[in-house]
Motif scaffolding. Structure first.
Motif: not given
Length: 139
Positions: A85-87, A92-94, A118-119
């Protein structure tokens, strides 16, 4: 990315963790050697998500050197709910993780990373400087 601050600002601070926005475009989580309930840990992560969203940040430096083990129910919540949910909500990626001195914390973090890789793109290191350099290399 243009951030609304030019020096570090503390977004929130508790007995568990300091959440600091860094002008280089990442959120730094300074975990403390404090025991906490699952609810307190979840509340901290909700604050992390809010800070990412508020400032449009896509990177986290999570410093675990003295962090207590992550409860199993929180690990499951993180992989099943919080990370996805945060991604989705923040982009957010890293995530750079500085390893803990505690073996149980290291195992929990590696389990979370293995499920969530994977996310997010993760980097696991033993030094803060290495984590910062890795984050800076990703725009």
């Amino acid at each position: 990315m243009s951030l609304p601050f030019t020096k570090e600002i503390t977004y929130t601070s508790s007995a568990l963790c300091n959440v600091v926005c860094h002008p280089d475009g990442y959120l730094r989580l300074d975990w403390k050697n404090a025991r906490a309930t699952s609810t307190e840990v979840r509340e901290t992560y909700q604050q992390v998500a809010a800070a990412l969203k508020r400032y449009g940040l896509r990177k986290i430096l999570s410093i675990h050197d003295h962090r207590q083990p992550i409860p199993l129910d929180v690990q499951k919540w993180m992989t099943d709910e919080w990370i996805p949910s945060t991604v989705l909500a923040t982009g957010w990626a890293y995530c750079a993780v500085v390893e803990s001195h505690q073996p149980l914390t290291r195992l929990a973090v590696k389990a979370i990373i293995s499920v969530s890789s994977q996310q997010l793109t993760f980097h696991y290191s033993s030094a803060v400087e290495e984590g910062i350099a890795w984050l800076r290399s990703h725009n």
